[in-house]
Design a protein around this motif. Sequence first.
Motif, PDB file in Angstrom:
ATOM      1  N   UNK A  22      10.669 -19.786   6.462  1.00 11.01           N
ATOM      2  CA  UNK A  22      11.871 -20.482   6.932  1.00 11.01           C
ATOM      3  C   UNK A  22      11.655 -21.099   8.317  1.00 11.01           C
ATOM      4  N   UNK A  23      12.195 -22.298   8.494  1.00 12.76           N
ATOM      5  CA  UNK A  23      12.119 -23.012   9.765  1.00 12.76           C
ATOM      6  C   UNK A  23      13.496 -22.975  10.413  1.00 12.76           C
ATOM      7  N   UNK A  24      13.574 -22.456  11.644  1.00  9.11           N
ATOM      8  CA  UNK A  24      14.837 -22.298  12.355  1.00  9.11           C
ATOM      9  C   UNK A  24      14.949 -23.331  13.478  1.00  9.11           C
ATOM     10  N   UNK A  25      16.188 -23.792  13.671  1.00  8.79           N
ATOM     11  CA  UNK A  25      16.464 -24.706  14.788  1.00  8.79           C
ATOM     12  C   UNK A  25      17.922 -24.536  15.196  1.00  8.79           C
ATOM     13  N   UNK A  26      18.139 -24.272  16.471  1.00  5.39           N
ATOM     14  CA  UNK A  26      19.496 -24.181  17.031  1.00  5.39           C
ATOM     15  C   UNK A  26      20.355 -23.199  16.236  1.00  5.39           C
ATOM     16  N   UNK A  27      19.766 -22.050  15.905  1.00  2.00           N
ATOM     17  CA  UNK A  27      20.521 -20.985  15.260  1.00  2.00           C
ATOM     18  C   UNK A  27      20.658 -21.069  13.763  1.00  2.00           C
ATOM     19  N   UNK A  28      20.087 -22.090  13.134  1.00  2.00           N
ATOM     20  CA  UNK A  28      20.192 -22.204  11.684  1.00  2.00           C
ATOM     21  C   UNK A  28      18.862 -22.522  11.039  1.00  2.00           C
ATOM     22  N   UNK A  29      18.786 -22.330   9.729  1.00  2.10           N
ATOM     23  CA  UNK A  29      17.584 -22.657   8.966  1.00  2.10           C
ATOM     24  C   UNK A  29      17.677 -24.121   8.539  1.00  2.10           C
ATOM     25  N   UNK A  30      16.665 -24.926   8.907  1.00  6.53           N
ATOM     26  CA  UNK A  30      16.706 -26.373   8.678  1.00  6.53           C
ATOM     27  C   UNK A  30      15.577 -26.858   7.768  1.00  6.53           C
ATOM     28  N   UNK A  31      14.849 -25.924   7.189  1.00  9.21           N
ATOM     29  CA  UNK A  31      13.766 -26.317   6.297  1.00  9.21           C
ATOM     30  C   UNK A  31      12.835 -25.152   6.055  1.00  9.21           C
ATOM     31  N   UNK A  32      11.641 -25.469   5.534  1.00  9.01           N
ATOM     32  CA  UNK A  32      10.665 -24.420   5.259  1.00  9.01           C
ATOM     33  C   UNK A  32       9.249 -24.955   5.359  1.00  9.01           C
ATOM     34  N   UNK A  33       8.363 -24.071   5.817  1.00 10.50           N
ATOM     35  CA  UNK A  33       6.933 -24.365   5.806  1.00 10.50           C
ATOM     36  C   UNK A  33       6.448 -24.152   4.383  1.00 10.50           C
ATOM     37  N   UNK A  34       5.874 -25.178   3.803  1.00 10.45           N
ATOM     38  CA  UNK A  34       5.482 -25.131   2.395  1.00 10.45           C
ATOM     39  C   UNK A  34       4.032 -24.717   2.185  1.00 10.45           C
ATOM     40  N   UNK A  35       3.152 -25.036   3.133  1.00 12.34           N
ATOM     41  CA  UNK A  35       1.743 -24.625   3.104  1.00 12.34           C
ATOM     42  C   UNK A  35       1.314 -24.390   4.547  1.00 12.34           C
ATOM     43  N   UNK A  36       0.583 -23.305   4.790  1.00 10.54           N
ATOM     44  CA  UNK A  36       0.122 -23.032   6.149  1.00 10.54           C
ATOM     45  C   UNK A  36      -1.155 -22.218   6.117  1.00 10.54           C
ATOM     46  N   UNK A  37      -1.946 -22.352   7.173  1.00  6.79           N
ATOM     47  CA  UNK A  37      -3.216 -21.621   7.254  1.00  6.79           C
ATOM     48  C   UNK A  37      -3.716 -21.655   8.698  1.00  6.79           C
ATOM     49  N   UNK A  38      -4.759 -20.884   8.943  1.00  5.06           N
ATOM     50  CA  UNK A  38      -5.528 -20.971  10.182  1.00  5.06           C
ATOM     51  C   UNK A  38      -6.632 -22.002   9.970  1.00  5.06           C
ATOM     52  N   UNK A  39      -6.741 -22.977  10.902  1.00  3.37           N
ATOM     53  CA  UNK A  39      -7.817 -23.967  10.838  1.00  3.37           C
ATOM     54  C   UNK A  39      -8.953 -23.525  11.743  1.00  3.37           C
ATOM     55  N   UNK A  40     -10.120 -23.185  11.196  1.00  5.62           N
ATOM     56  CA  UNK A  40     -11.235 -22.755  12.038  1.00  5.62           C
ATOM     57  C   UNK A  40     -11.714 -23.833  13.001  1.00  5.62           C
ATOM     58  N   UNK A  41     -11.646 -25.112  12.597  1.00  5.13           N
ATOM     59  CA  UNK A  41     -12.103 -26.184  13.490  1.00  5.13           C
ATOM     60  C   UNK A  41     -11.119 -26.432  14.618  1.00  5.13           C
ATOM     61  N   UNK A  42      -9.848 -26.473  14.297  1.00  4.23           N
ATOM     62  CA  UNK A  42      -8.835 -26.722  15.315  1.00  4.23           C
ATOM     63  C   UNK A  42      -8.504 -25.465  16.114  1.00  4.23           C
ATOM     64  N   UNK A  43      -8.872 -24.310  15.558  1.00  2.00           N
ATOM     65  CA  UNK A  43      -8.571 -23.010  16.154  1.00  2.00           C
ATOM     66  C   UNK A  43      -7.077 -22.869  16.406  1.00  2.00           C
ATOM     67  N   UNK A  44      -6.304 -23.269  15.392  1.00  2.00           N
ATOM     68  CA  UNK A  44      -4.845 -23.206  15.453  1.00  2.00           C
ATOM     69  C   UNK A  44      -4.307 -22.893  14.064  1.00  2.00           C
ATOM     70  N   UNK A  45      -3.105 -22.327  14.041  1.00  4.34           N
ATOM     71  CA  UNK A  45      -2.353 -22.279  12.798  1.00  4.34           C
ATOM     72  C   UNK A  45      -1.718 -23.645  12.569  1.00  4.34           C
ATOM     73  N   UNK A  46      -1.861 -24.163  11.376  1.00  8.69           N
ATOM     74  CA  UNK A  46      -1.267 -25.453  11.037  1.00  8.69           C
ATOM     75  C   UNK A  46      -0.529 -25.328   9.713  1.00  8.69           C
ATOM     76  N   UNK A  47       0.399 -26.237   9.486  1.00 12.56           N
ATOM     77  CA  UNK A  47       1.116 -26.187   8.226  1.00 12.56           C
ATOM     78  C   UNK A  47       1.876 -27.467   7.959  1.00 12.56           C
ATOM     79  N   UNK A  48       2.346 -27.594   6.730  1.00 11.61           N
ATOM     80  CA  UNK A  48       3.221 -28.678   6.306  1.00 11.61           C
ATOM     81  C   UNK A  48       4.603 -28.086   6.097  1.00 11.61           C
ATOM     82  N   UNK A  49       5.632 -28.782   6.584  1.00 19.26           N
ATOM     83  CA  UNK A  49       6.989 -28.250   6.492  1.00 19.26           C
ATOM     84  C   UNK A  49       7.949 -29.354   6.082  1.00 19.26           C
ATOM     85  N   UNK A  50       8.861 -29.032   5.187  1.00 22.28           N
ATOM     86  CA  UNK A  50       9.910 -29.950   4.770  1.00 22.28           C
ATOM     87  C   UNK A  50      11.162 -29.604   5.559  1.00 22.28           C
TER      88      UNK A  50
END
Length: 418
Positions: free
Chosen positions: A321-349
């Motif tokens: 779930x994606x939260x903004x200003x006290x409410x749920x406004x969407x969701x992360x649909x795919x996410x992972x750790x990127x070894x090259x970027x050394x960050x968690x990344x994801x796609x969210x609707x």
Amino acid sequence: MTVNQNPHVLLYPRIRKSPFFYASRRHGVQMYSVYNHTYHPRHYGDPIAEYWALLEGVTLWDVGVERQIQISGPDAFDFTNLLVTRDLSKCKVGQCKYVFLTDQHGGILNDPILLRLEENRFWLSLADSDILLWARGVATHAGMDVDIREVDVGPVQVQGPKSYAVMRDLLGDSVADIRYYYLHDYTIDGIDVTVSRTGYTGEIGYEIYVHNASQNAARLWELVWEAGQAHGMKVIGPCHIRRIEGGMLAHGADITFDTNPFEVGMGYDWMVDLDQEADFIGKEALRRVKAEGPRRKLVGLEIGGARLGTYNDGSMIDPFPVHYDGGVVGQVTSACWSPRLEKNIGLALVEADLSAVGTTFSVDTGERPGTLLPSGEELVEAVVVPKPFIDPTKEQPKGDVTALAAAGPSAATGAAGG
């Protein structure tokens, strides 16, 4: 109560098996899922090692789950053009297209690769949703003279910077003439195959569609594997880290029947040709969506907190779930750790008016057993960033394969850096 974090997937006769099932199983599959009602190898023990094998060498994938729906007959062109949102008059014989099939509301039913084999013969290489009965129903309603059937064809993918070298050894120098998203027919040791320069990686790669797969798949697998040995080939599952980095969509996750092409954006809106003369299913609905603007948009996120998994390792059971200003406004649909970027990344609707680059959210990455409500226990900060995360113009898979092969292994590794 103790939760088994790694329950088995039952192997039994009721679920379909890829024509490469027994061949790919011998390489040590550690996890399966079910895709298109068919067992699909997800990884072979170490998804991070598989990621680097893809970026630095050459990999072989069992993707026989991509069921091939053939559309042929006198009205095949007009009928296929009715199913997809792109204008197929711009697709030559011998060319491939990534396409959306939408319903009357504009929802994405499937996002297959379309192969135009002849003037009036097409294959739809399906993503994970049923299309055969849908297409037959549409044909009956439309009264068109077409034959629609699942054919005995199974694909494998050969992907990575050394993929051309393997394919050249397997098929000869003419492989260099296959352009990005084009195809060519070959015979390998008496086995008829169709080879396309396509793949689910954002890297240089090919798909080999073996004809009469129920008879020839296992032998074709071994021929490809033998050709790959000189180049250090590894057998892997679908590399979701790389496809998330490349902004590639997964049906059932990032896109569903409830998602329309204008919501997913990322350049995919050009796949909807509203100006073509021909009609297609969902055209009027999508014309309204474009005029009014989509209510939601798929965005790229950099996600804080502890390192996430690889998406195909069982670590992301539910959307976040994606939260903004006290409410749920969407969701992360795919996410992972990127070894090259050394960050968690994801796609969210998320809601469209919150989709601008720089928007900051809170994301709940916690597990929510037995409920669809957010746990609220593991909120981390996430920020909207441009996507795709790596190689936004898709230059990587379009690269000069002969130059890459001539330059040797060190150049291949560097080129995979995106």
